[in-house]
Enzyme design. Structure first.
Site, PDB file in Angstrom:
ATOM      1  N   GLY B 120      -8.888 -49.633 -29.225  1.00 30.22           N
ATOM      2  CA  GLY B 120      -9.839 -48.863 -29.435  1.00 30.22           C
ATOM      3  C   GLY B 120     -10.773 -48.638 -28.610  1.00 30.22           C
ATOM      4  O   GLY B 120     -12.163 -48.077 -28.591  1.00 30.22           O
ATOM      5  N   GLY B 122      -9.627 -47.569 -25.318  1.00 26.94           N
ATOM      6  CA  GLY B 122      -9.207 -47.047 -24.672  1.00 26.94           C
ATOM      7  C   GLY B 122      -8.301 -47.278 -23.258  1.00 26.94           C
ATOM      8  O   GLY B 122      -7.907 -46.532 -22.827  1.00 26.94           O
ATOM      9  N   LEU B 123      -8.413 -48.621 -23.868  1.00 27.12           N
ATOM     10  CA  LEU B 123      -7.467 -49.346 -22.663  1.00 27.12           C
ATOM     11  C   LEU B 123      -6.317 -49.158 -22.773  1.00 27.12           C
ATOM     12  O   LEU B 123      -5.123 -48.919 -21.857  1.00 27.12           O
ATOM     13  CB  LEU B 123      -7.528 -50.695 -22.800  1.00 27.12           C
ATOM     14  N   LYS B 125      -4.742 -46.518 -23.582  1.00 26.39           N
ATOM     15  CA  LYS B 125      -4.405 -44.714 -22.300  1.00 26.39           C
ATOM     16  C   LYS B 125      -4.458 -45.294 -21.202  1.00 26.39           C
ATOM     17  O   LYS B 125      -3.310 -44.878 -20.371  1.00 26.39           O
ATOM     18  CB  LYS B 125      -5.429 -43.908 -23.360  1.00 26.39           C
ATOM     19  N   TYR B 155       0.808 -41.377 -28.341  1.00 30.93           N
ATOM     20  CA  TYR B 155       1.421 -40.757 -27.657  1.00 30.93           C
ATOM     21  C   TYR B 155       1.159 -39.419 -27.660  1.00 30.93           C
ATOM     22  O   TYR B 155       1.299 -38.633 -26.585  1.00 30.93           O
ATOM     23  CB  TYR B 155       2.476 -41.445 -27.343  1.00 30.93           C
TER      24      TYR B 155
END
Lengths: 175, 175
Positions: B120, B122-123, B125, B155
């Site tokens: 949660g 953004g890691l 990503k 994704y």
């Protein structure tokens, strides 16, 4: 078509040559001796003439790919399977497929092709069964592929499931 | 959470260590000198402690797999990416992913995992962007994966397309 019919009703007639053509040559010689003259063999030998492979891919209308990259892809595939029609002392490449893998859990099958002249005879099915058998012998338990819409049914007939439990095959291409 | 915010607004803060931890150690030392004390690094080094990896996979509730096979899968993956939280002189494995490939055309990404404590933010990503960057640098142009229903959107946000032109991801398991 008698040959094909006889061949499919007798699975023993499918000859497999693992990692070498030596076995194939023996079988070929035997076939000639018996004057059979025409049969199909499978091989996992990856020393395939790239021009013959290109011809096969051309025959099904695939876009051409640089041979340098095709060579590299074959070298780094976990499994390479080719299907040959043997007529007397000549052999013709009539089918191909390969799989990438982590050698432990997963394999993904790519580039499944059967020459149009040999399609509709169940040979694609035998080729796939041969691949699955090879992968199973290596303890690979999760076999995947990406199927064009017109072959989804074909792969289903072999036991492949589309989107099991909602799992989606996804693609990313560079911009 | 100021650290994360600052980190994401500054992509330069993402440190990558290619094929070796030497670079990482240097950065770590630097960070300590500056008294930053806490940052995230990525690595393609495949000498990963399998027990740490198992712990990470346990944390997201994956079924356990024989370590012998996990070791083999890592050895035979084309790309292995790990994500580490570095706190002073300690580093903790907080993310992982790997890809199989033919080294030429295709790569398939497997086992994408981010520790729940670090989700949660953004890691995931950044981890995926790091993988895509690595694959692109190897001239791989077709990147695929199989996404569980709850991560299809994730994704998609990265540019992955489900079923492009009706192409279906299919699975085969042994009977």
């Amino acid at each position: 078509m008698g040959f094909w019919k006889a061949w499919f009703s007798n699975p023993e007639a499918i000859t497999t040559a693992k990692n070498t053509f030596v076995e194939e040559e023996k079988i070929n010689a035997k076939a000639n001796k018996k004057n059979v003259g025409n049969h199909i063999i499978f091989s996992t030998e990856r020393e395939i003439d790239l021009y013959q492979l290109e011809e096969l891919c051309d025959a099904v209308g695939w876009s051409r790919r640089p041979l340098r990259k095709v060579k590299k892809a074959i070298e780094h595939s976990f499994l390479v399977v080719s299907m040959w029609q043997v007529q007397n002392t000549q052999k013709h490449l009539i089918g191909f497929a390969r799989a990438t893998s982590d050698h432990a859990f997963n394999a993904t099958i790519w580039d499944v092709v059967v020459h149009p002249k040999f399609q509709g005879k169940g040979l694609g099915k035998v080729l796939m069964q041969y691949i699955l058998k090879q992968l199973r012998s290596e303890e690979i338990s999760n076999v995947t592929l990406f199927a064009d819409p017109d072959v989804v049914e074909f792969y289903q007939s072999l036991g492949f499931m589309p989107d099991p439990e909602g799992i989606k095959g996804m693609f990313w291409y560079p911009h």
